[in-house]
Design an enzyme around this catalytic site. Structure first.
Site, mmCIF file in Angstrom:
data_model
loop_
_atom_site.group_PDB
_atom_site.id
_atom_site.type_symbol
_atom_site.label_atom_id
_atom_site.label_comp_id
_atom_site.label_asym_id
_atom_site.label_seq_id
_atom_site.Cartn_x
_atom_site.Cartn_y
_atom_site.Cartn_z
ATOM 1 N N LYS A 176 15.735 -16.339 -15.814
ATOM 2 C CA LYS A 176 16.007 -14.978 -16.084
ATOM 3 C C LYS A 176 16.758 -13.652 -16.856
ATOM 4 O O LYS A 176 16.714 -13.193 -17.959
ATOM 5 C CB LYS A 176 16.657 -14.332 -14.954
ATOM 6 C CG LYS A 176 15.785 -15.168 -13.670
ATOM 7 C CD LYS A 176 14.317 -13.780 -13.550
ATOM 8 C CE LYS A 176 12.871 -13.650 -13.740
ATOM 9 N NZ LYS A 176 12.040 -14.718 -14.029
ATOM 10 N N ARG A 229 2.565 2.560 -8.207
ATOM 11 C CA ARG A 229 3.405 0.743 -7.232
ATOM 12 C C ARG A 229 2.200 -0.148 -7.725
ATOM 13 O O ARG A 229 2.246 -1.223 -7.297
ATOM 14 C CB ARG A 229 3.007 1.418 -5.766
ATOM 15 C CG ARG A 229 4.298 2.358 -5.488
ATOM 16 C CD ARG A 229 3.841 3.527 -3.773
ATOM 17 N NE ARG A 229 3.309 2.055 -3.205
ATOM 18 C CZ ARG A 229 4.306 1.983 -1.799
ATOM 19 N NH1 ARG A 229 5.488 2.568 -2.023
ATOM 20 N NH2 ARG A 229 4.175 0.971 -0.979
ATOM 21 N N GLU A 245 14.687 -21.697 -13.796
ATOM 22 C CA GLU A 245 14.267 -20.285 -13.110
ATOM 23 C C GLU A 245 15.437 -19.418 -13.538
ATOM 24 O O GLU A 245 15.092 -18.780 -14.181
ATOM 25 C CB GLU A 245 13.502 -20.488 -11.389
ATOM 26 C CG GLU A 245 14.235 -18.681 -11.553
ATOM 27 C CD GLU A 245 12.359 -18.138 -12.421
ATOM 28 O OE1 GLU A 245 11.434 -19.077 -12.890
ATOM 29 O OE2 GLU A 245 12.353 -17.209 -12.219
ATOM 30 N N CYS A 254 0.710 -1.239 -0.011
ATOM 31 C CA CYS A 254 -0.045 0.273 -0.126
ATOM 32 C C CYS A 254 0.607 1.410 -0.189
ATOM 33 O O CYS A 254 1.928 1.619 0.520
ATOM 34 C CB CYS A 254 -0.948 0.372 2.045
ATOM 35 S SG CYS A 254 -2.113 -1.364 1.634
ATOM 36 N N ASN A 260 0.452 0.200 5.449
ATOM 37 C CA ASN A 260 0.815 -0.084 4.751
ATOM 38 C C ASN A 260 1.490 -0.957 5.824
ATOM 39 O O ASN A 260 2.437 -1.285 6.318
ATOM 40 C CB ASN A 260 2.483 0.590 4.300
ATOM 41 C CG ASN A 260 3.031 -0.618 3.211
ATOM 42 O OD1 ASN A 260 2.412 -1.477 2.983
ATOM 43 N ND2 ASN A 260 4.119 0.171 2.976
ATOM 44 N N GLY A 261 1.370 -2.916 4.820
ATOM 45 C CA GLY A 261 2.343 -3.396 6.099
ATOM 46 C C GLY A 261 1.476 -4.183 6.233
ATOM 47 O O GLY A 261 -0.401 -4.663 6.301
ATOM 48 N N HIS A 291 22.560 -36.707 -21.609
ATOM 49 C CA HIS A 291 21.902 -37.219 -22.905
ATOM 50 C C HIS A 291 21.782 -36.297 -24.485
ATOM 51 O O HIS A 291 20.667 -36.508 -24.599
ATOM 52 C CB HIS A 291 20.948 -37.570 -22.535
ATOM 53 C CG HIS A 291 20.602 -38.527 -21.480
ATOM 54 N ND1 HIS A 291 21.201 -39.986 -21.493
ATOM 55 C CD2 HIS A 291 21.101 -38.504 -19.926
ATOM 56 C CE1 HIS A 291 21.884 -40.708 -20.730
ATOM 57 N NE2 HIS A 291 20.969 -39.780 -19.436
ATOM 58 N N LYS A 305 3.702 -8.226 -18.213
ATOM 59 C CA LYS A 305 3.805 -8.294 -17.237
ATOM 60 C C LYS A 305 2.539 -9.819 -16.713
ATOM 61 O O LYS A 305 2.928 -11.437 -16.179
ATOM 62 C CB LYS A 305 3.225 -7.597 -15.999
ATOM 63 C CG LYS A 305 3.692 -7.751 -14.163
ATOM 64 C CD LYS A 305 4.951 -8.528 -14.014
ATOM 65 C CE LYS A 305 5.111 -8.946 -12.621
ATOM 66 N NZ LYS A 305 6.519 -9.289 -12.607
ATOM 67 N N GLU A 363 15.211 -14.898 -21.076
ATOM 68 C CA GLU A 363 14.688 -12.804 -21.112
ATOM 69 C C GLU A 363 14.870 -11.831 -21.193
ATOM 70 O O GLU A 363 14.338 -10.646 -21.459
ATOM 71 C CB GLU A 363 12.742 -13.410 -20.098
ATOM 72 C CG GLU A 363 12.859 -13.292 -18.382
ATOM 73 C CD GLU A 363 12.312 -13.743 -18.166
ATOM 74 O OE1 GLU A 363 10.989 -13.345 -18.812
ATOM 75 O OE2 GLU A 363 11.766 -13.394 -16.347
ATOM 76 N N TRP A 367 -3.288 -2.292 -1.528
ATOM 77 C CA TRP A 367 -3.026 -3.353 -2.141
ATOM 78 C C TRP A 367 -3.614 -4.494 -1.586
ATOM 79 O O TRP A 367 -2.346 -4.793 -0.386
ATOM 80 C CB TRP A 367 -1.429 -3.376 -2.684
ATOM 81 C CG TRP A 367 -1.252 -4.756 -3.037
ATOM 82 C CD1 TRP A 367 -0.697 -5.479 -2.296
ATOM 83 C CD2 TRP A 367 -0.558 -5.005 -4.825
ATOM 84 N NE1 TRP A 367 0.249 -6.800 -2.986
ATOM 85 C CE2 TRP A 367 -0.599 -6.841 -4.877
ATOM 86 C CE3 TRP A 367 -0.938 -4.532 -5.980
ATOM 87 C CZ2 TRP A 367 0.121 -6.957 -5.155
ATOM 88 C CZ3 TRP A 367 -0.701 -5.073 -7.335
ATOM 89 C CH2 TRP A 367 -0.250 -6.302 -6.916
#
Ligand code: G6P
Length: 607
Positions: free
Chosen positions: A483, A28, A479, A2, A101-102, A502, A602, A486, A75
């Site tokens: 990164k 944000r 992963e 938030c 916020n939290g 193989h 996204k 991309e 948020w």
């Protein structure tokens, strides 16, 4: 997370200033917006779910009287996005307004206690306990700042709060624990905010509020005290010479780097999940005949790692499946006894939702893990948990991955306890290690970043990379490959190391870079064999290894060190960090834009 903003103007009306500040916090990400102001000893509140412009069109956010006001972009974490859940929140008598916020971990317990005292709660948020707690403290005749200090002492979790009250209508009281909070001292007024961009056009004089501090803004003064003992803290404002664009990134050159550095905080937040949600999810998982983990992109890699966790800790077999393949691969086998755990940061990925819909129509149980409360996934799931990592702006998922892993490992441990297949001591040890992860990640960021940057300089012109790992580290390899590929546009290959013989090994020639993820776990012996195979063919070996692993250090070309003593099932969290940084610096070295890689989005809402 938030966004919060507050202002006390010397003259004039605060609401248009708050409205403009909220627009500056939009980057944000948020789902609801609200404002509160005090005028003639009365509290005025406007709030609603939706984008600022839409809420403004209905409620006119610039039109609230008073020179003291608060603003908030929400948020959602506890309670879906809705008007009643939007901030500011008030006490029973609408005398106190709070923006936050939290995450308040112990809100349920405090709420119960306050309800017994007669308090009436309107929302489903954790935040609402704060105005009611302050209301209770004010009954004892405390001044507002003391009432706030006493109230926040009760809170467990993280918070940045700003509070106004008609009881002392010329003040804003703020407090901070973990969530960021900063005050701004301007010519025409004094401000508080969750981050500097909110007030940067109004003043560049900022006072950073530290953890465990409370600050009272009144007219053009600010007074900081320690929450614990009320002792004063003297701190002069500092001049911020950031451009607004730099300020949004908190001085980092890119959102991706900022988000990589946010991971210790996000991981702490994931450890604040309400046990009851994990319990509910675990009940469904335990009961299922067949469990599928369904996701796309980075979320799929988290699922793959989770399948190792569930197998090793809970002794439960699960199927990690790429969402776009789910219907073809498993569709016909899905039935009422199946449980689908869909993992999606956005909760809106079309392939994931299509798989979920298919399974739902076949009466399967749908569970969700997402970052967006109120997303489609949360609406279609029978139960869901939130990964609590806040909005991620960089297209490449970073804090998403580690937060998802932390939640999934908590789930695996919860199921393990129920199934009783591993000992209490083992479970306790894993729980203890999980608690240490945020600090370990912070250490890796502090100690290894400069070296990783040098590695990126050294390897920037390489045409192709291999990423190899065994066991759960093969998910880390995938992963890390994603990164680099991309955001730095380096074609790369990731394999479980045992499979490299193989086929892929035929590509190796002198100088070919191969990244090995090699924690000292059960796969140690065999991974050493794989390193030797690559080395014998002239590959340049970069190893992500444990501190003090002298044997491996001797045979590799370059290495990054991870603090020692990590259980295998949790290792993807610390081991992926250097490789996120490596991809980031490779992207920068190759003059790419790590935040906005070409052709990617996204959230992919088409199949
Ligand atoms: C896109 C994003 C990735 C993300 C994937 C899945 O491809 O660029 O970063 O991992 O979607 O997104 P989700 O929101 O479902 O986790």
């Amino acid at each position: 997370m938030c966004g919060i903003f507050g202002c006390i103007l010397k003259n004039g009306v605060a609401a248009p200033i708050v409205h403009a500040a909220l627009k500056r916090l939009e980057y944000r990400g948020y789902d609801s917006v609200g404002e509160a102001a005090i005028y003639k000893n009365k509290l005025f509140i406007k709030k609603d779910q939706g984008k600022i412009d839409d809420v403004h069109a209905v409620h006119n956010l610039a039109n609230i009287p008073g020179r003291i006001a608060l603003g908030h972009t929400r948020w959602a974490t506890h309670g879906a996005p809705s008007q009643v859940n939007a901030h500011p929140h008030m006490d029973c008598h609408k005398q106190i307004a709070v923006v936050h916020n939290g995450i308040i971990e112990n809100f349920a317990e405090i709420q119960r206690e306050l309800e017994e005292l007669g308090h009436v709660f309107r929302s489903k948020t954790d935040t609402e306990v704060i105005p009611h707690l302050i209301e209770e403290e004010l009954k004892d005749g405390l001044p507002l700042s003391e009432a706030v200090r006493e109230a926040v002492k009760r809170l467990e979790g993280s918070y940045a709060v700003a509070i106004i009250s008609v009881r002392e209508p010329n003040k804003i009281v703020c407090a901070r624990k973990e969530s960021p909070l900063v005050a701004g001292v301007g010519e025409h007024g004094i401000y508080c905010a969750s981050d500097i961009p909110a007030f940067l056009p109004l003043t560049n004089k900022a006072v950073i509020i530290e953890d465990g501090e409370i600050v009272v803004l009144a007219d053009d003064r600010y007074e900081i005290r320690r929450i614990s003992d009320g002792n004063p803290v003297l701190r002069e404002p500092e001049v911020i010479d950031w451009t607004p664009e730099m300020a949004e990134k908190q001085g980092y050159p890119h959102f991706m780097l900022k988000e990589i550095h946010e991971q210790p905080l996000c991981l702490r937040n994931t450890l604040r999940l309400q046990e009851q949600y994990l319990d509910l999810m675990a009940t469904f998982l335990e009961r299922a005949t067949e469990v599928y983990f369904v996701a796309a992109g980075t979320s799929y890699h988290a699922c793959l790692a989770a399948s190792y966790m569930f197998s090793k800790v809970a002794l439960l077999a699960t199927h990690p499946v790429i969402a776009s393949e789910f219907i073809e691969q498993h569709g016909k086998a899905v039935n009422i006894d199946s449980t689908i755990l869909a993992v999606s940061q956005s909760g809106e990925t079309a392939d994931t939702l299509a798989a979920v819909e298919w399974a739902r129509q076949r009466a399967a149980t749908i569970l969700g893990l997402t970052n967006v409360v109120g997303s489609t996934l949360t609406r279609v799931a029978r139960a869901y948990v939130c990964q609590q990592s806040g909005p991620e702006i960089g297209v490449a998922a970073t804090k998403t991955f580690t937060s998802q892993l932390s939640v999934l490992s908590q789930l695996a441990l919860n199921v393990a306890k129920r199934r009783g297949k591993i000992s209490h001591t083992q479970i306790e040890d894993l729980e203890e290690k999980l608690q240490q992860i945020p600090d370990i990640v912070a250490t890796i960021l502090e100690t290894q970043e400069a070296k990783i940057r040098q590695l990126a300089e050294k390897y920037k012109d390489k045409q192709c990379f291999f990423f190899l790992g065994r066991g759960i580290s093969s998910a880390t390899a995938l992963e890390s490959r994603l990164k680099l590929l991309e955001i730095a546009y380096v074609p790369s290959i990731a394999y479980p190391a045992g499979e490299s013989k193989h086929g892929p090994i035929s590509l190796i020639e002198p100088g070919f870079p191969v990244v090995f993820i090699c924690p000292k776990d059960e796969t140690r012996k065999t991974i050493m064999g794989n390193i030797m195979e690559m080395k014998a063919r002239g590959a340049s070996i970069i190893a992500i290894l444990e501190e003090g692993d002298e044997e491996t250090k001797k045979i590799v070309d370059d290495y990054i060190e991870i603090p020692t003593g990590f259980p295998e099932v949790l290792s993807p969290i610390p081991y992926v960090i250097p490789l996120q940084l490596f991809a980031y610096y490779m992207s920068v070295e190759r003059n790419c834009d790590p935040d906005m890689p070409r052709n990617l989005a996204k959230s992919v809402t088409v199949k």
